[in-house]
Design an enzyme around this catalytic site. Structure first.
Site, PDB file in Angstrom:
ATOM      1  CB  CYS A   1      -6.677   9.574   3.295  1.00 25.16           C
ATOM      2  SG  CYS A   1      -5.571  10.138   4.619  1.00 25.16           S
TER       3      CYS A   1
ATOM      4  CG  HIS B   1      -4.077  10.860   8.208  1.00 27.50           C
ATOM      5  ND1 HIS B   1      -5.416  10.561   8.114  1.00 27.50           N
ATOM      6  CD2 HIS B   1      -3.949  11.647   9.313  1.00 27.50           C
ATOM      7  CE1 HIS B   1      -6.069  11.124   9.110  1.00 27.50           C
ATOM      8  NE2 HIS B   1      -5.207  11.792   9.848  1.00 27.50           N
TER       9      HIS B   1
ATOM     10  CD  GLU C   1      -4.281   6.703   4.502  1.00 26.19           C
ATOM     11  OE1 GLU C   1      -5.358   6.122   4.718  1.00 26.19           O
ATOM     12  OE2 GLU C   1      -3.651   7.333   5.381  1.00 26.19           O
TER      13      GLU C   1
ATOM     14  CB  CYS D   1      -9.917   9.196   7.341  1.00 27.67           C
ATOM     15  SG  CYS D   1      -8.695  10.400   6.767  1.00 27.67           S
TER      16      CYS D   1
END
Length: 158
Positions: free
Chosen positions: A94, A61, A63, A91
């Site tokens: 993360c 992701h 992040e 999410c």
């Protein structure tokens, strides 16, 4: 959840725009357009965009990519006194990394009603069991961040 008001809106907008630019790079590769930059001392020390498809890595992701890059750049797995700017509400995966990395502040753009764990589906950072408190500011450039995602999914459906 700890909340903080934006201290310097022009600086916050500048870094969120950098994250939006990264989201666009991800979209060009067919990835869901989410971008992130990690800032410490007014400088970007890590950046990334979603790339789980192109890297065959479900944890890639935006992040995660930005935090990994920052940790490598400063040669430390802890990132105190840093701010993560991300175009979409984080999410649970993360959010956990944000706590473990000791990121001080998260500024996100659009809410994520399906999987956002900062406000939409839960308030992860407000949990008493956490050993680190994260300051949160949601909704910065939310319309622009949301529009990038909407355009991407509209084009995919067409």
């Amino acid at each position: 959840m700890s909340r903080v008001k934006i201290i310097d809106r022009s600086q916050d907008e500048r870094f969120m725009r950098a994250a939006l630019e990264l989201a666009g790079q991800g979209a060009q590769l067919g990835e869901v357009p989410v971008g992130a930059v990690l800032v410490q001392g007014g400088e970007i020390i890590g950046h990334g965009f979603n790339r789980p498809i192109s890297s065959s890595d479900p944890s890639a992701h935006a992040e995660m990519v930005a935090i990994r890059a920052a940790a490598t750049a400063i040669n430390n797995y802890r990132l105190p006194n840093s701010t993560l700017y991300v175009t979409l509400e984080p999410c649970s995966m993360c959010a956990g990394l944000i706590v473990h990395a000791r990121i001080q502040r998260v500024v996100y753009g659009a809410r994520e009603p399906k999987a956002g764990i900062v406000e939409s589906r839960g308030q992860f950072f407000a949990q008493e069991f956490l050993n680190h408190r994260v300051l949160v500011e949601g909704g910065l450039l939310a319309e622009e961040c949301g529009a990038v995602l909407s355009a991407f999914f509209k084009a995919r459906r067409a």
